[in-house]
Design a protein around this motif. Structure first.
Motif, PDB file in Angstrom:
ATOM      1  N   ARG A  13       0.892  -1.242   0.147  1.00  0.00           N
ATOM      2  CA  ARG A  13      -0.097  -0.070   0.258  1.00  0.00           C
ATOM      3  C   ARG A  13       0.716   1.224  -0.121  1.00  0.00           C
ATOM      4  O   ARG A  13       1.967   1.301   0.624  1.00  0.00           O
ATOM      5  N   GLY A  42      -6.342  11.061  -0.954  1.00  0.00           N
ATOM      6  CA  GLY A  42      -6.586   9.786   0.100  1.00  0.00           C
ATOM      7  C   GLY A  42      -7.696   9.896   0.966  1.00  0.00           C
ATOM      8  O   GLY A  42      -8.499   9.122   1.453  1.00  0.00           O
ATOM      9  N   ARG A  99      -6.849   5.196  -3.761  1.00  0.00           N
ATOM     10  CA  ARG A  99      -6.088   4.323  -2.953  1.00  0.00           C
ATOM     11  C   ARG A  99      -4.844   4.147  -4.081  1.00  0.00           C
ATOM     12  O   ARG A  99      -5.143   3.870  -5.110  1.00  0.00           O
TER      13      ARG A  99
END
Length: 471
Positions: free
Chosen positions: A86, A94, A99
């Protein structure tokens, strides 16, 4: 099938399999482990046949166990390596639901051009990263080790489908044609001169390349070094595989006042480990007549140009009447730059010893006026001096108070720099080398482009976004 047809078959099978499951990757790693483990004795026999004589125990350590270890390591860590990473996204995306992540995809078909000095380990260790990453592989084996090449091809056919792993053999023409194939990645281990041709060949297809080469890896002995310990460890590393190691200590730089003690220590250590040589099963022969002649010519070149040459022959054996291609450790004292042993990578049991009078900066300068080496070795207890050597020299890798050992650390990168190599593998770094890091960004439902003023007609929102990005 031609090599191109083999490649096409592997790529078609790879594309049909996508996505490559962790179960499939584990299965290939397990079969690779079995291929080596189940046939360890046959591999040792083939290695000894190709070398003329090769220590069985050494082959078990450096080719068999050193192949199985990385494969087990990849099997253990595969799940963790494979997890998407991630990553944060630009403000305020965000907060709005955007993402970002990096997913590691297999590249496809990896070509491996393997050398002759460790012809099992330098195939199977790369395969740990290749298979862990989900790829297929084609391997070009060295013509200098035909028994190993034939056996590896035969074994692979019993453990793998040819669309998963296949071997090809042959001389320079086959190697050239192999390097010209449009692989998804190419790994070459060998000489720097040949690597230039490999890189040219790969460039025509824009194939990413990892080059594991060689060079003159120096040993820097500081004044705080334990001479007995240093010389024993250097002698062990230099005589392993009869010095036919890309990481072997190539020359030593020692304080002038310690040179005699260093030479005496090398002679004593080599004599303890190898009290005899010709019939000693622990000592390996030089690979072939050409390399034996090259080494003996370089020794004579050094002697003719004024060096003192010390052959470490504890039992006073007659090597001139032997056709075994075993060569004692030869220590070259007072070597000069016009000698071949100080111009080329030695790749054999010949060790030049040079001295320096001043501080460690003199030794650092000696290292830095040469090409960047594959490895650098420092012996000493002075922390500031150690830091100076590590900080002021550039090498592919380094070991402190020993030689070669960094290669066995699976989570440290195995790679050179400049003329000693390009890129790296081993452990997680190998997994990354043979993977494609795919960036994946997921946009939220909100109309981000309008909110950011990126849709014409441009206005206040556009200017606000520009100002924020320019800060």
């Amino acid at each position: 099938m031609t090599m191109r047809e083999l490649l096409d078959a592997q790529r078609a099978a790879f594309m049909a399999e996508l996505p490559v499951s962790l179960e499939a990757r584990r299965d290939r790693l397990k079969r690779a482990i079995a291929m080596v483990s189940d046939n360890a004795g046959r591999l040792c026999d083939a290695l000894s046949e190709d070398f003329g004589h090769r220590s069985r125990e050494q082959s078990m350590i450096t080719d068999v166990a050193a192949s199985v270890g990385p494969l087990h390591h990849a099997l253990k860590h595969l799940k963790a390596w494979s997890k998407p990473a991630r990553k944060p996204v630009m403000f305020p995306l965000g907060l709005l639901g955007g993402r970002g992540s990096i997913e590691y995809q297999p590249k496809g078909v990896v070509g491996i051009i393997a050398p002759w000095n460790f012809p099992v380990q330098l195939v199977m260790s790369p395969l740990s990263g290749v298979f862990a990453a989900g790829n297929r592989a084609m391997v070009k084996t060295s013509e200098y080790t035909p028994a190993v090449a034939a056996l590896m091809a035969d074994l692979a056919a019993g453990y793998f489908d040819p669309t998963e792993l296949t071997f090809v053999s042959g001389g320079p023409d086959v190697g050239k044609a192999f390097a010209e194939l449009p692989f998804d990645h190419l790994l070459f281990t060998g000489a720097t001169g040949i690597a230039k041709h490999i890189l040219h060949a790969a460039a025509d297809n824009l194939v990413p390349v990892t080059l594991e080469l060689g060079g003159k890896s120096p040993v820097v002995v500081g004044r705080s070094a334990d001479v007995a310990q240093a010389t024993e460890r250097v002698a062990l590393g230099k005589m392993l595989n009869a010095g036919q190691i890309c990481l072997a200590p190539d020359y030593m730089l020692v304080p002038e006042e310690k040179e005699g003690a260093v030479v005496d220590g090398l002679v004593a250590a080599a004599s303890r480990m190898y009290p005899t040589l010709l019939s000693n099963p622990d000592y390996t022969a030089v690979i072939n007549d050409r390399h034996y002649a090259r080494l003996t010519d370089w020794i004579e070149d050094a002697r003719a140009k004024g060096a003192e040459v010390i052959a470490v022959n504890p039992a006073n054996e007659d090597f001139t009447s032997s056709n075994s291609r075993k060569l004692p450790l030869h220590i070259i004292r007072n070597p000069t730059d016009d000698m071949m042993v100080m111009q080329e990578e030695i790749f054999g049991p010949v060790l030049p010893v040079r001295s320096y009078r001043g501080g460690i900066e003199e030794a650092i300068g000696e290292v830095n006026r040469r090409d960047r080496p594959l490895a650098l070795y420092y012996f000493g207890q002075d922390k500031a001096e150690k830091r100076a050597v590590l900080d002021r020299t550039i090498s592919g890798r380094a070991t402190v108070n020993d030689v070669i050992f960094h290669v066995s650390q699976e989570e440290l990168p195995f790679g050179g720099i400049g003329p000693s190599g390009m890129g790296a593998y081993h452990g997680e770094i190998g997994f990354r080398t043979f993977s494609h890091a795919k960036a994946v960004y997921s946009q939220p439902k909100i109309d981000v482009a309008k909110l950011a003023g990126m849709k014409p007609p441009y206005g206040k929102a556009t200017q606000a976004t520009i100002r924020r990005q320019m800060k």
